[in-house]
Design an enzyme around this catalytic site. Structure first.
Site, PDB file in Angstrom:
ATOM      1  N   GLY A  92       6.398  -7.683  -3.279  1.00  0.00           N
ATOM      2  CA  GLY A  92       6.898  -7.158  -1.998  1.00  0.00           C
ATOM      3  C   GLY A  92       5.804  -7.287  -0.958  1.00  0.00           C
ATOM      4  N   PRO A  93       6.135  -7.122   0.315  1.00  0.00           N
ATOM      5  CA  PRO A  93       5.131  -7.329   1.359  1.00  0.00           C
ATOM      6  C   PRO A  93       3.995  -6.306   1.289  1.00  0.00           C
ATOM      7  CG  PRO A  93       7.121  -6.359   2.271  1.00  0.00           C
ATOM      8  CD  PRO A  93       7.448  -6.722   0.863  1.00  0.00           C
ATOM      9  N   SER A  94       2.873  -6.693   1.845  1.00  0.00           N
ATOM     10  CA  SER A  94       1.707  -5.808   1.869  1.00  0.00           C
ATOM     11  C   SER A  94       2.050  -4.517   2.614  1.00  0.00           C
ATOM     12  CB  SER A  94       0.560  -6.539   2.562  1.00  0.00           C
ATOM     13  OG  SER A  94      -0.543  -5.676   2.677  1.00  0.00           O
ATOM     14  N   VAL A  96       4.146  -2.129   1.535  1.00  0.00           N
ATOM     15  CA  VAL A  96       5.485  -1.579   1.267  1.00  0.00           C
ATOM     16  C   VAL A  96       5.431  -0.392   0.298  1.00  0.00           C
ATOM     17  CG1 VAL A  96       6.109  -3.100  -0.688  1.00  0.00           C
ATOM     18  CG2 VAL A  96       7.882  -2.271   0.849  1.00  0.00           C
ATOM     19  N   LYS A  98       3.974  -0.846  -3.215  1.00  0.00           N
ATOM     20  CA  LYS A  98       3.951  -1.305  -4.624  1.00  0.00           C
ATOM     21  C   LYS A  98       2.899  -0.529  -5.425  1.00  0.00           C
ATOM     22  CE  LYS A  98       2.810  -5.505  -3.413  1.00  0.00           C
ATOM     23  NZ  LYS A  98       2.724  -5.339  -1.956  1.00  0.00           N
ATOM     24  N   GLY A  99       1.669  -0.527  -4.859  1.00  0.00           N
ATOM     25  CA  GLY A  99       0.560   0.130  -5.557  1.00  0.00           C
ATOM     26  C   GLY A  99       0.830   1.614  -5.768  1.00  0.00           C
ATOM     27  N   ARG A 125     -12.464  -2.911  -1.037  1.00  0.00           N
ATOM     28  CA  ARG A 125     -12.367  -1.803  -0.067  1.00  0.00           C
ATOM     29  C   ARG A 125     -13.264  -0.672  -0.571  1.00  0.00           C
ATOM     30  NH1 ARG A 125      -5.968  -2.477  -0.488  1.00  0.00           N
ATOM     31  NH2 ARG A 125      -5.724  -4.234   0.929  1.00  0.00           N
ATOM     32  N   ARG A 218      -2.674   3.345   6.412  1.00  0.00           N
ATOM     33  CA  ARG A 218      -3.541   3.188   5.226  1.00  0.00           C
ATOM     34  C   ARG A 218      -4.992   2.992   5.662  1.00  0.00           C
ATOM     35  NH1 ARG A 218      -2.154  -1.378   0.791  1.00  0.00           N
ATOM     36  NH2 ARG A 218      -3.153  -2.753   2.318  1.00  0.00           N
ATOM     37  N   ARG A 229      -0.884  -9.889   7.902  1.00  0.00           N
ATOM     38  CA  ARG A 229      -0.051  -9.371   6.821  1.00  0.00           C
ATOM     39  C   ARG A 229       1.393  -9.132   7.284  1.00  0.00           C
ATOM     40  NH1 ARG A 229      -3.152  -6.564   2.112  1.00  0.00           N
ATOM     41  NH2 ARG A 229      -5.063  -7.779   2.150  1.00  0.00           N
ATOM     42  N   ASN A 252      12.280   0.877  -0.691  1.00  0.00           N
ATOM     43  CA  ASN A 252      11.342   2.012  -0.688  1.00  0.00           C
ATOM     44  C   ASN A 252      11.335   2.739   0.647  1.00  0.00           C
ATOM     45  OD1 ASN A 252       9.354   3.866  -1.277  1.00  0.00           O
ATOM     46  ND2 ASN A 252       7.658   2.405  -1.076  1.00  0.00           N
TER      47      ASN A 252
HETATM   48  N1  LIG Z   1       8.022   5.563   0.585  1.00  0.00           N
HETATM   49  C1  LIG Z   1       6.919   5.722   1.326  1.00  0.00           C
HETATM   50  N2  LIG Z   1       6.976   6.444   2.454  1.00  0.00           N
HETATM   51  C2  LIG Z   1       5.870   6.596   3.232  1.00  0.00           C
HETATM   52  N3  LIG Z   1       4.654   6.077   2.947  1.00  0.00           N
HETATM   53  C3  LIG Z   1       4.540   5.322   1.826  1.00  0.00           C
HETATM   54  C4  LIG Z   1       5.657   5.116   0.971  1.00  0.00           C
HETATM   55  N4  LIG Z   1       5.253   4.338  -0.065  1.00  0.00           N
HETATM   56  C5  LIG Z   1       3.944   4.082   0.146  1.00  0.00           C
HETATM   57  N5  LIG Z   1       3.513   4.683   1.271  1.00  0.00           N
HETATM   58  C6  LIG Z   1       2.174   4.614   1.874  1.00  0.00           C
HETATM   59  O1  LIG Z   1       2.067   3.303   2.451  1.00  0.00           O
HETATM   60  C7  LIG Z   1       0.735   2.811   2.318  1.00  0.00           C
HETATM   61  C8  LIG Z   1       0.801   1.455   1.626  1.00  0.00           C
HETATM   62  O2  LIG Z   1       1.158   1.644   0.286  1.00  0.00           O
HETATM   63  P1  LIG Z   1       0.533   0.780  -0.874  1.00  0.00           P
HETATM   64  O3  LIG Z   1      -0.942   0.667  -0.703  1.00  0.00           O
HETATM   65  O4  LIG Z   1       1.049   1.331  -2.156  1.00  0.00           O
HETATM   66  O5  LIG Z   1       1.218  -0.631  -0.544  1.00  0.00           O
HETATM   67  P2  LIG Z   1       1.163  -1.993  -1.339  1.00  0.00           P
HETATM   68  O6  LIG Z   1       2.529  -2.557  -1.309  1.00  0.00           O
HETATM   69  O7  LIG Z   1       0.542  -1.804  -2.644  1.00  0.00           O
HETATM   70  O8  LIG Z   1       0.209  -2.861  -0.391  1.00  0.00           O
HETATM   71  P3  LIG Z   1      -0.695  -4.162  -0.758  1.00  0.00           P
HETATM   72  O9  LIG Z   1       0.236  -5.218  -1.142  1.00  0.00           O
HETATM   73  O10 LIG Z   1      -1.404  -4.445   0.531  1.00  0.00           O
HETATM   74  O11 LIG Z   1      -1.643  -3.772  -1.830  1.00  0.00           O
HETATM   75  C9  LIG Z   1      -0.059   3.847   1.566  1.00  0.00           C
HETATM   76  O12 LIG Z   1      -0.836   4.595   2.461  1.00  0.00           O
HETATM   77  C10 LIG Z   1       1.020   4.714   0.907  1.00  0.00           C
HETATM   78  O13 LIG Z   1       0.590   6.040   0.741  1.00  0.00           O
HETATM   79  N1  LIG Z   2      -0.174 -14.071  -6.570  1.00  0.00           N
HETATM   80  C1  LIG Z   2      -0.897 -12.966  -6.705  1.00  0.00           C
HETATM   81  N2  LIG Z   2      -0.853 -11.999  -5.769  1.00  0.00           N
HETATM   82  C2  LIG Z   2      -1.579 -10.893  -5.964  1.00  0.00           C
HETATM   83  C3  LIG Z   2      -2.383 -10.709  -7.103  1.00  0.00           C
HETATM   84  N3  LIG Z   2      -2.990  -9.507  -7.015  1.00  0.00           N
HETATM   85  C4  LIG Z   2      -2.564  -8.940  -5.878  1.00  0.00           C
HETATM   86  N4  LIG Z   2      -1.716  -9.765  -5.237  1.00  0.00           N
HETATM   87  C5  LIG Z   2      -1.000  -9.544  -3.963  1.00  0.00           C
HETATM   88  O1  LIG Z   2      -1.873  -9.738  -2.885  1.00  0.00           O
HETATM   89  C6  LIG Z   2      -1.410  -8.989  -1.782  1.00  0.00           C
HETATM   90  C7  LIG Z   2      -2.548  -8.316  -1.099  1.00  0.00           C
HETATM   91  O2  LIG Z   2      -3.176  -7.392  -1.934  1.00  0.00           O
HETATM   92  P1  LIG Z   2      -4.341  -6.427  -1.380  1.00  0.00           P
HETATM   93  O3  LIG Z   2      -4.851  -5.689  -2.560  1.00  0.00           O
HETATM   94  O4  LIG Z   2      -5.362  -7.304  -0.725  1.00  0.00           O
HETATM   95  O5  LIG Z   2      -3.677  -5.514  -0.365  1.00  0.00           O
HETATM   96  C8  LIG Z   2      -0.366  -8.017  -2.341  1.00  0.00           C
HETATM   97  O6  LIG Z   2       0.911  -8.475  -1.946  1.00  0.00           O
HETATM   98  C9  LIG Z   2      -0.514  -8.129  -3.820  1.00  0.00           C
HETATM   99  O7  LIG Z   2       0.726  -7.945  -4.486  1.00  0.00           O
HETATM  100  C10 LIG Z   2      -2.398 -11.762  -8.075  1.00  0.00           C
HETATM  101  O8  LIG Z   2      -3.068 -11.687  -9.124  1.00  0.00           O
HETATM  102  N5  LIG Z   2      -1.659 -12.839  -7.835  1.00  0.00           N
END
Ligand SMILES: Nc1ncnc2c1ncn2[C@@H]1O[C@H](COP(=O)(O)OP(=O)(O)OP(=O)(O)O)[C@@H](O)[C@H]1O
Ligand SMILES: Nc1nc2c(ncn2[C@@H]2O[C@H](COP(=O)(O)O)[C@@H](O)[C@H]2O)c(=O)[nH]1
Length: 343
Positions: A92-94, A96, A98-99, A125, A218, A229, A252
């Protein structure tokens, strides 16, 4: 017989294939038997969780890698006891979430899930630890490792290289856990095209405005990176929602509701996390043994006299997975002291 025909010319020509996957550690000897497109190796005197290995010679993964790398290829895959389920790819997009969703899952079910620690060339980070959140790597090192076939998938994402090593997935399987991969859409597409069986979930945001708010709140990216992004997010959402890469879409909006939906689609709603895991059946194979194959059954026997023979059976038809990663579903049966039952 087909495999022997294939291996013989390589042995005669002394071809040195590229060896993929983690190799088994040395042991006091081994027995081996051909199983269609791979060689089953039983290590002597090894620990119960390190006894059975497969050297894949002509599996789908090996054929793919042979074509990709342009060399002869073999791949190691360790056999793991029990039936850990398919890995889960979350994309999914950065920003959104996921983490966030993955952390919630790992916190509630620590013994069930393990995170695939990716490699990346981006800088860490503040709170990120090498080896925990990512393996932070130099671009030149990562490029070399990509050429050497270390990665299950890799992609250039928002200006940096990211990749999942085969080892990252294996480490989780070795711990008897279900592997979670957090990767971008290009990575998900590569895994979908690979021979790793997984389930694919795409997480989508309620709106672009909310995605931007989450990324900004964030506070981990510069303005320039945030804009990059967000630009990439549009294409990712389009691909994620229109392609047939993903098995499930997870919208989400409200975090708690999304987490409940995630658990539901993983069959975890109502699951009591504290319930004891059924212990896998471990068998210490005898150091002195011989291995033979009858149809789909591998027979490991010890003891010299027919009357004192100890027979252990492994049904290869119930095995799942394989390189890249572990071969799941090893199930040994002690079948007593006679081969007559099987013949
Ligand atoms: N459903 C939600 N409602 C509001 N805030 C949210 C929700 N889900 C996640 N967040 C917040 O949005 C921010 C981004 O979430 P997160 O770091 O999990 O995204 P990600 O998809 O993993 O990004 P990346 O791909 O860049 O690693 C965080 O600060 C998190 O607390
Ligand atoms: N193709 C891959 N994408 C990955 C991997 N690990 C993370 N990711 C994706 O990168 C972006 C940015 O992550 P960030 O930690 O810099 O915010 C995010 O969409 C991740 O899902 C990988 O091993 N392979």
């Amino acid at each position: 017989m087909e495999l022997v025909k294939q291996l013989l010319p390589l042995a005669i020509k002394r071809v040195h294939p590229t060896v993929l996957g983690t190799k088994p550690l040395s042991c006091k000897g081994h027995s081996a038997v051909l199983c269609e497109n791979r060689i089953l190796v039983v290590k002597k005197g090894s620990k119960s969780d390190d006894q059975i290995w497969f050297l894949e010679v002509d599996t789908e993964y090996v054929r793919q890698q042979r074509k990709k790398l342009g060399t002869e290829v073999v791949a190691w895959s360790k056999g793991v006891i029990g039936n850990a389920e398919k890995p889960i790819v979350i994309s999914g997009p950065s920003g959104v979430g996921k983490g966030t969703l993955i952390s919630m899952l790992m916190k509630e079910f620590p013994s069930m899930f393990g995170f695939s620690v990716s490699h990346t060339t981006r800088a860490p980070r503040n709170m990120e630890k090498d080896g925990v959140h990512y393996h932070f790597t130099d671009k030149s090192v990562m490029e070399k490792e990509i050429k050497n076939g270390k990665f299950l998938e890799f992609a250039s994402v928002h200006g940096n290289l990211y990749g999942t090593s085969v080892e990252a997935v294996e480490v989780v399987a070795d711990a008897g856990k279900r592997c979670i991969l957090d990767i971008d859409v290009q990575g998900a597409k590569s895994v979908r095209a690979s021979s790793l069986e997984a389930i694919f979930i795409f997480v989508s945001p309620p709106s672009m405005e909310e995605l931007e708010k989450r990324l900004r709140d964030r506070g981990t990216e510069t303005e320039e990176q945030i804009l990059k992004r967000l630009r990439n997010a549009k294409a990712e959402i389009e691909q994620g929602t229109s392609s047939n890469i993903f098995d499930f879409m997870l919208y989400n909006d409200k975090l708690e509701e999304s987490y409940e939906k995630l658990k539901k689609l993983l069959g975890l709603d109502g699951f009591v996390a504290a319930s004891p895991k059924s212990a896998p059946k471990e068998i210490n194979l005898p150091v002195d043994h011989s291995v033979s194959k009858i149809d789909d059954k591998i027979i490991i026997s010890s003891g010299l006299e027919k009357e004192t023979k100890n027979l252990i059976m492994l049904d290869v038809s119930s095995l799942k997975g394989g390189a890249p990663g572990r071969t799941r579903g090893l199930d040994f049966q002690v079948i007593g002291a006679s081969l007559d039952k099987l013949c």
